[in-house]
Write a protein that holds these residues in place. Structure first.
Motif, mmCIF file in Angstrom:
data_model
loop_
_atom_site.group_PDB
_atom_site.id
_atom_site.type_symbol
_atom_site.label_atom_id
_atom_site.label_comp_id
_atom_site.label_asym_id
_atom_site.label_seq_id
_atom_site.Cartn_x
_atom_site.Cartn_y
_atom_site.Cartn_z
ATOM 1 N N TYR A 198 -13.956 3.390 -8.427
ATOM 2 C CA TYR A 198 -12.919 2.482 -8.409
ATOM 3 C C TYR A 198 -13.419 1.185 -7.765
ATOM 4 O O TYR A 198 -14.016 1.639 -6.536
ATOM 5 N N ASN A 199 -13.422 -0.097 -8.194
ATOM 6 C CA ASN A 199 -13.589 -1.120 -7.315
ATOM 7 C C ASN A 199 -12.232 -1.835 -6.955
ATOM 8 O O ASN A 199 -11.169 -1.374 -7.318
ATOM 9 N N ARG A 200 -12.241 -2.815 -6.185
ATOM 10 C CA ARG A 200 -11.087 -3.318 -5.488
ATOM 11 C C ARG A 200 -10.061 -3.772 -6.807
ATOM 12 O O ARG A 200 -8.846 -3.344 -6.469
ATOM 13 N N GLU A 201 -10.673 -4.308 -7.667
ATOM 14 C CA GLU A 201 -9.665 -4.766 -8.719
ATOM 15 C C GLU A 201 -9.023 -3.628 -9.619
ATOM 16 O O GLU A 201 -8.024 -3.893 -10.474
ATOM 17 N N ASP A 202 -9.575 -2.412 -9.369
ATOM 18 C CA ASP A 202 -8.879 -1.077 -10.228
ATOM 19 C C ASP A 202 -7.807 -0.524 -9.287
ATOM 20 O O ASP A 202 -7.502 0.454 -9.771
ATOM 21 N N ILE A 203 -7.552 -1.114 -8.204
ATOM 22 C CA ILE A 203 -6.628 -0.350 -7.292
ATOM 23 C C ILE A 203 -5.507 -1.246 -6.995
ATOM 24 O O ILE A 203 -5.621 -2.344 -6.652
ATOM 25 N N TYR A 204 -4.352 -0.911 -7.065
ATOM 26 C CA TYR A 204 -2.934 -1.420 -6.644
ATOM 27 C C TYR A 204 -2.386 -0.710 -5.595
ATOM 28 O O TYR A 204 -2.163 0.423 -5.804
ATOM 29 N N VAL A 205 -2.239 -1.400 -4.378
ATOM 30 C CA VAL A 205 -1.598 -0.704 -3.387
ATOM 31 C C VAL A 205 0.002 -0.714 -3.642
ATOM 32 O O VAL A 205 0.644 -1.517 -4.125
ATOM 33 N N SER A 260 6.516 6.172 -9.632
ATOM 34 C CA SER A 260 7.820 5.763 -10.522
ATOM 35 C C SER A 260 7.421 4.282 -11.210
ATOM 36 O O SER A 260 7.789 4.217 -12.568
ATOM 37 N N PHE A 261 6.477 3.573 -10.726
ATOM 38 C CA PHE A 261 5.879 2.603 -11.608
ATOM 39 C C PHE A 261 5.119 3.272 -12.728
ATOM 40 O O PHE A 261 5.291 2.734 -14.064
ATOM 41 N N VAL A 262 4.483 4.196 -12.773
ATOM 42 C CA VAL A 262 3.472 4.683 -13.956
ATOM 43 C C VAL A 262 4.539 5.084 -14.977
ATOM 44 O O VAL A 262 4.275 4.984 -16.105
ATOM 45 N N ILE A 263 5.580 5.751 -14.650
ATOM 46 C CA ILE A 263 6.350 6.429 -15.711
ATOM 47 C C ILE A 263 7.182 5.134 -16.320
ATOM 48 O O ILE A 263 7.388 4.953 -17.614
ATOM 49 N N ALA A 301 1.276 -2.840 -14.663
ATOM 50 C CA ALA A 301 1.628 -2.610 -13.232
ATOM 51 C C ALA A 301 1.875 -3.880 -12.365
ATOM 52 O O ALA A 301 2.979 -3.823 -11.506
ATOM 53 N N MET A 302 1.047 -4.993 -12.630
ATOM 54 C CA MET A 302 1.190 -6.238 -11.742
ATOM 55 C C MET A 302 2.808 -6.695 -11.892
ATOM 56 O O MET A 302 3.272 -7.180 -11.075
ATOM 57 N N LYS A 303 3.412 -6.590 -13.037
ATOM 58 C CA LYS A 303 4.726 -6.914 -13.440
ATOM 59 C C LYS A 303 5.484 -6.325 -12.486
ATOM 60 O O LYS A 303 6.432 -6.970 -11.678
ATOM 61 N N LEU A 304 5.403 -5.093 -12.088
ATOM 62 C CA LEU A 304 6.389 -4.323 -11.309
ATOM 63 C C LEU A 304 6.053 -4.464 -9.825
ATOM 64 O O LEU A 304 6.732 -4.775 -8.922
ATOM 65 N N CYS A 305 4.699 -4.846 -9.630
ATOM 66 C CA CYS A 305 4.273 -5.349 -7.903
ATOM 67 C C CYS A 305 4.820 -6.369 -7.659
ATOM 68 O O CYS A 305 5.274 -6.724 -6.571
#
Ligand code: PLP
Length: 402
Positions: A86-93, A102-105, A258-262
């Motif tokens: 995993y690189n930086r861009e593959d990871i969301y905190v 809960s985001f994933v579901i 995922a970015m929309k939820l972040c």
């Protein structure tokens, strides 16, 4: 006043449901050994506190929604070192592994969609699935089989047009199972064949006790676009209150959703992200020491359980929990009885009723989840109390038959 059906359908945590009974026992002057909760008692590394002390910006601004680069880089280095690219861009905190789940579901499921999950499973999976109106479809596993997965065809027969993912806790809370490499590959193979995702909850990754056994779902090369790895600093660095976790996947389309939820929740705590980045600089010896301590506790636990007549259990392989089957009518009744009626020298024990970790209302009624987060001497005392309580319990199966 109206409350939504989805919120009313959620259940109170099986880990906390019986707390009023332990409070009552404590009010009567008893000491209660808590084997019901998974709050580690290990010291959080100094690196964390040092970074927090040094955090004093003029303005505590929102951090970038996907997480600060310094933390994502620290996470990336950690994964690369264990062979997961995993690189930086593959990871969301995220705010703990919990928010990631809960985001994933939310990202994968429309109302009525299904997710396969080995049962028994972490009770909050119900919360995350139910709030998205998704359904958990249990993959049956048994205490007798050490809670390992059933054959591939059994799992495949549960996949329908509504199945969106297979969700595993690896190593597993509540069972303590660590999936073998062939099981990890089998899950990825099925996901690929049916074009679904794998949700790999690896928050207990550090807690495995037999060398060389752990294979991360993130390391399976041809599944990296469909394995969503969920992780956290909570257990690894004994920093549950920091509320820092992440999701990681090599799939730009997934991450765009995922970015929309972040962005919707704006930011994760800026200070905690800085402190969590420092946690990743903790010397390896910290993790090795912690692992040694839990391995010792695991051994004490297993030895104690083997001394309980009729207990069905396998040597726990990972995390710091195990699910054990006892010769009793109901673990919930037993735990309440133990808290109200049984003590040795004013001390008693509490575990979590197994039933709360099953989707089936009749599942796991004779099982208990035991967390081994106590120091050796306390664990030994707690297990001795448990052993004598099982023998004295009026709802013991032989006692009922007699
Ligand atoms: C299996 C499992 N997954 C995820 C979590 C979430 O942990 P956190 O939100 O603290 O990262 C927990 C916490 O106990 C857990 O047991």
């Amino acid at each position: 006043m109206h409350f939504s059906d989805r919120i009313q359908a959620l259940k109170i945590s099986p880990i906390r449901r019986l707390i009023p009974y332990s409070d009552e026992a404590k009010a009567k002057g008893k000491k209660v050994y808590h084997l019901n909760i998974g709050q580690p008692d290990i010291k959080t590394p100094d690196e964390y506190f040092e970074a927090l002390r040094n955090f004093h910006p003029n303005t505590v601004a929102y951090a970038v929604s996907q997480g600060i680069p310094e933390l994502r880089d620290a996470m990336s280095n950690y994964y690369q070192a264990m062979g997961v690219p995993y690189n930086r861009e593959d990871i969301y905190v995220t705010c703990g592994g919990s928010e990631a789940l809960s985001f994933v579901i939310m990202i994968l499921c429309d109302p009525g969609d299904e997710i396969l999950v080995p049962e028994p499973f972490y009770a909050n999976y119900n919360t995350f699935a139910n709030t998205a109106l998704a359904k958990l479809r249990p993959i049956p596993t048994t205490a007798e089989n050490g809670f390992h997965l059933p054959p591939e065809n059994v799992i495949e027969s549960l996949i329908t047009s509504k199945t969106r993912a297979i969700w595993v806790s690896h190593p597993c809370n509540p069972t303590g199972v660590l999936y073998r490499p062939d099981e990890v590959e089998m899950i990825c193979r099925l996901a690929k064949k049916h074009d679904i995702f794998v949700i790999a909850d690896e928050v207990y990754r550090e807690f495995t006790y037999n060398a060389g056994e752990f294979v991360s779902f993130g390391s399976i090369k041809d599944a990296q676009d469909r394995v969503i790895m969920v992780d956290s600093v909570s257990k690894r660095y004994s920093a549950c209150g920091a509320r820092i976790g992440c999701l990681a996947i090599k799939n730009k389309d997934f991450l765009a959703q995922a970015m929309k939820l972040c962005q919707g929740r704006l930011s994760v705590s800026a200070a905690e992200q800085v402190a969590a980045a420092a946690l990743y600089k903790t010397p390896k010896s910290y993790l090795e020491e912690v692992n040694k301590e839990y391995k010792m506790r695991r051994d004490v636990l297993y030895k104690g359980l083997l001394e309980i007549d009729g207990a069905v259990c396998h040597e726990p392989e990972g995390a710091f929990y195990t699910m054990v089957k006892f010769p009793i009518d109901s673990s919930e009744k037993f735990i309440i009885w133990m808290l109200q009626n049984f003590d040795i020298d004013g001390e008693t024990t509490m575990a979590a009723p197994g039933n709360g970790f099953y989707a089936d209302p009749n599942g796991g009624v004779d099982e208990m989840r035991i967390a081994y987060v106590l120091k050796k001497e306390d664990l030994e005392k707690a297990l001795n109390i448990l052993k004598h309580a099982i023998a004295a319990y009026p709802g013991r199966i032989e006692a009922i038959k007699a």
